[in-house]
Design an enzyme around this catalytic site. Sequence first.
Site, mmCIF file in Angstrom:
data_model
loop_
_atom_site.group_PDB
_atom_site.id
_atom_site.type_symbol
_atom_site.label_atom_id
_atom_site.label_comp_id
_atom_site.label_asym_id
_atom_site.label_seq_id
_atom_site.Cartn_x
_atom_site.Cartn_y
_atom_site.Cartn_z
ATOM 1 N N THR A 194 1.004 -1.164 0.041
ATOM 2 C CA THR A 194 0.321 0.453 0.090
ATOM 3 C C THR A 194 0.866 1.082 -0.105
ATOM 4 O OG1 THR A 194 -1.907 -1.036 1.259
ATOM 5 C CG2 THR A 194 -1.920 1.318 1.463
ATOM 6 N N GLU A 229 -2.952 -4.640 -2.790
ATOM 7 C CA GLU A 229 -4.262 -6.076 -2.387
ATOM 8 C C GLU A 229 -5.176 -5.682 -0.975
ATOM 9 O OE1 GLU A 229 -2.600 -9.473 -2.703
ATOM 10 O OE2 GLU A 229 -4.781 -9.365 -1.214
ATOM 11 N N LEU A 245 -6.597 -7.901 0.613
ATOM 12 C CA LEU A 245 -6.903 -9.376 1.858
ATOM 13 C C LEU A 245 -6.796 -8.614 2.532
ATOM 14 C CD1 LEU A 245 -4.146 -9.713 3.244
ATOM 15 C CD2 LEU A 245 -3.228 -10.916 1.308
ATOM 16 N N LYS A 250 -7.032 1.868 -2.904
ATOM 17 C CA LYS A 250 -6.305 1.023 -1.525
ATOM 18 C C LYS A 250 -7.209 2.238 -0.262
ATOM 19 C CE LYS A 250 -5.365 -1.839 0.990
ATOM 20 N NZ LYS A 250 -5.657 -2.691 1.222
ATOM 21 N N CYS A 306 -3.061 -2.621 9.027
ATOM 22 C CA CYS A 306 -3.843 -2.361 7.980
ATOM 23 C C CYS A 306 -4.339 -0.393 8.575
ATOM 24 C CB CYS A 306 -4.346 -2.610 6.506
ATOM 25 S SG CYS A 306 -3.380 -4.012 6.260
ATOM 26 N N LYS A 320 -7.102 -10.254 15.937
ATOM 27 C CA LYS A 320 -7.692 -10.167 15.263
ATOM 28 C C LYS A 320 -7.832 -11.909 15.629
ATOM 29 C CE LYS A 320 -9.408 -10.264 11.032
ATOM 30 N NZ LYS A 320 -9.094 -10.007 9.226
ATOM 31 N N ARG A 372 0.219 -6.328 16.049
ATOM 32 C CA ARG A 372 0.336 -5.489 15.674
ATOM 33 C C ARG A 372 -0.216 -4.222 15.662
ATOM 34 N NH1 ARG A 372 3.370 -5.496 9.169
ATOM 35 N NH2 ARG A 372 1.656 -7.668 9.233
HETATM 36 N N1 LIG Z 1 -1.209 -7.378 6.292
HETATM 37 C C1 LIG Z 1 -2.270 -7.173 5.392
HETATM 38 O O1 LIG Z 1 -3.240 -7.767 6.429
HETATM 39 C C2 LIG Z 1 -2.100 -6.127 4.632
HETATM 40 C C3 LIG Z 1 -3.004 -5.706 3.343
HETATM 41 C C4 LIG Z 1 -2.957 -5.655 2.406
HETATM 42 C C5 LIG Z 1 -2.159 -4.841 1.644
HETATM 43 N N2 LIG Z 1 -0.933 -4.963 2.942
HETATM 44 C C6 LIG Z 1 -0.203 -3.797 2.776
HETATM 45 O O2 LIG Z 1 0.852 -4.849 1.935
HETATM 46 C C7 LIG Z 1 2.419 -4.604 2.784
HETATM 47 C C8 LIG Z 1 3.208 -5.521 3.091
HETATM 48 O O3 LIG Z 1 2.511 -6.163 4.581
HETATM 49 P P1 LIG Z 1 2.680 -6.943 5.168
HETATM 50 O O4 LIG Z 1 2.007 -6.812 5.940
HETATM 51 O O5 LIG Z 1 3.050 -8.074 3.998
HETATM 52 O O6 LIG Z 1 4.239 -6.501 5.899
HETATM 53 P P2 LIG Z 1 5.384 -7.413 6.531
HETATM 54 O O7 LIG Z 1 6.346 -7.201 7.942
HETATM 55 O O8 LIG Z 1 4.246 -8.741 6.692
HETATM 56 O O9 LIG Z 1 5.960 -7.807 5.544
HETATM 57 C C9 LIG Z 1 6.849 -7.458 4.764
HETATM 58 C C10 LIG Z 1 8.870 -8.451 4.630
HETATM 59 O O10 LIG Z 1 9.292 -7.307 3.490
HETATM 60 C C11 LIG Z 1 10.552 -7.782 3.958
HETATM 61 N N3 LIG Z 1 11.352 -6.712 3.260
HETATM 62 C C12 LIG Z 1 11.563 -5.335 3.440
HETATM 63 N N4 LIG Z 1 11.821 -4.624 2.893
HETATM 64 C C13 LIG Z 1 12.975 -6.022 2.268
HETATM 65 C C14 LIG Z 1 13.615 -5.565 1.041
HETATM 66 N N5 LIG Z 1 14.474 -4.088 0.568
HETATM 67 N N6 LIG Z 1 14.269 -6.861 0.181
HETATM 68 C C15 LIG Z 1 13.738 -8.417 1.024
HETATM 69 N N7 LIG Z 1 12.582 -8.301 1.736
HETATM 70 C C16 LIG Z 1 12.628 -7.455 2.232
HETATM 71 C C17 LIG Z 1 10.846 -7.615 5.625
HETATM 72 O O11 LIG Z 1 11.408 -8.672 5.463
HETATM 73 C C18 LIG Z 1 9.468 -8.778 5.818
HETATM 74 O O12 LIG Z 1 9.580 -9.931 5.948
HETATM 75 C C19 LIG Z 1 2.372 -3.145 3.464
HETATM 76 O O13 LIG Z 1 2.227 -1.743 2.190
HETATM 77 C C20 LIG Z 1 0.397 -3.461 4.288
HETATM 78 O O14 LIG Z 1 0.410 -2.568 3.794
HETATM 79 C C21 LIG Z 1 -0.441 -5.299 3.865
#
Ligand SMILES: NC(=O)c1ccc[n+]([C@@H]2O[C@H](COP(=O)([O-])OP(=O)(O)OC[C@H]3O[C@@H](n4cnc5c(N)ncnc54)[C@H](O)[C@@H]3O)[C@@H](O)[C@H]2O)c1
Length: 440
Positions: free
Chosen positions: A125, A153, A155, A206, A262, A323, A330
């Site tokens: 996002t 995304e 989800l 988004k 999120c 949840k 987080r």
């Molecule tokens: N968690 C959700 O429900 C959800 C839903 C929709 C969108 N999003 C968005 O998706 C994105 C990711 O969210 P998430 O919850 O999966 O985050 P997360 O923190 O679980 O995962 C992010 C991953 O990226 C890795 N990372 C960071 N920098 C890196 C790099 N340079 N090279 C390789 N890996 C790297 C981290 O080590 C980590 O494992 C965010 O922008 C979030 O807002 C999250």
Amino acid sequence: MKIPKNLNIGVIGTGYVGLVTGICLADKGFNVICVDNNKEKIDKLKNGELPIYEPGLNELLHKNSNRITFTTDLLEAVEKSNIIFLAVGTPSKESGEVDLSYLYQAVDDIGKYINHPTIIVTRSTVPPGTTRKLKDIINKYPNKKFEVVSNPEFLSQNSAIKDFMNPYRIVVGTDSEAAKEIMDFLYKDFDCPKIFTGLENAEMIKYASNAFLATKISYISEISKICDKIGADVFEVVKGMTLDPRIGDKYWRIGIGFGGSCLPKDTLGLYHIAEANDCHPYLLKAVTDVNNYQRTTYFFQKIKSKLGEIKGKNVTVWGLTFKQETDDLRESQAVELIKFLKKEGVETIKICDPLIKDFMKDYFSEYNDDGSIEFYIDPYESVKGSDAIIISNRWSGFSKTDKKRIKELMRDYYVIDGKNILDPKEMKELGFYYEGIGRR
Ligand SMILES: NC(=O)c1ccc[n+]([C@@H]2O[C@H](COP(=O)([O-])OP(=O)(O)OC[C@H]3O[C@@H](n4cnc5c(N)ncnc54)[C@H](O)[C@@H]3O)[C@@H](O)[C@H]2O)c1
């Protein structure tokens, strides 16, 4: 730009979004390579272990293990991939603005390594305008053939596979006809509306969606507070409201507001985007303020007024993660609750959650020198000798417990239900001193 149709997919970031994206696309028949710079996570994944919990994901990973690989080597992933999904974190800075440093770092590294036509997709996002900026970052390096796409995304954690495989919509923002064609091909088996639009539109869809969901929750939080004061039942009110199709009957999450990685971050992020553009985002500020008040001040006052003296009591907290059926801490409402109980001098805090992990215990270690915080996965064990149960997530294992047995195990019978998962009438008939949010 010519991209072959036997696509290889790269996914950068193996968190909740990256793993679901990678594993689900592997299940759709694509070859996927997932990269993370966290070696511990990649080592686990190489051993067939998921670093996160998401229902069904472990099974799907093992079913598709022949089509998915994991590495810390970005170069390898860039060389092998036709499409690269960026799924790194975009957390809030202390100021509340969106921190894009992980994304920019990843894109800079990708830019160095691109050696064939590649589509770079922001799945994370990101504020409107970010995906367009990625072009400048990559164009620092000469002779790179690439296109950029925003494909946010949507989800929700704990229903992520269903949300990915059967989404309400797929949004693709791009200026490039070639990229549009490839993304259309990638999602050809997905039976849902597909919106092809501009980059900024996709990014804004988004944010506007998440902030709207947050607004809905803060709205009903506000109504529930009024119901508490005037003696109305918010569930009855919602039943009556939602018969109007303009209002709709989905996503009325009545309780102690929203948490997680999120909604809080994206509402705050959009507020800052609006501020930076001189848009006076009064409503977005209120959504965050209402939520913060609901999950802390309002909830804590309720606990105090119900329990009277909190000091010296044994309190069970049902639900630690933000949840049910996720292991994500987080912005979990339980974290602030536990700190509050500790400050108030509670004798013992018995935390119960079926997904308790060691890192969660470590998180509370600085508050637990005296061993007064205990962890349980069994709800019955967690209430032995307790004076009160405070509920902070909606795991069905809590609502399904035998309440008579629960009562027999307790020392006193207070229940403060921050998620309104129990029936107030039944609880009161059983002799509990029950209090929900906005309920009679
Ligand atoms: N968690 C959700 O429900 C959800 C839903 C929709 C969108 N999003 C968005 O998706 C994105 C990711 O969210 P998430 O919850 O999966 O985050 P997360 O923190 O679980 O995962 C992010 C991953 O990226 C890795 N990372 C960071 N920098 C890196 C790099 N340079 N090279 C390789 N890996 C790297 C981290 O080590 C980590 O494992 C965010 O922008 C979030 O807002 C999250």
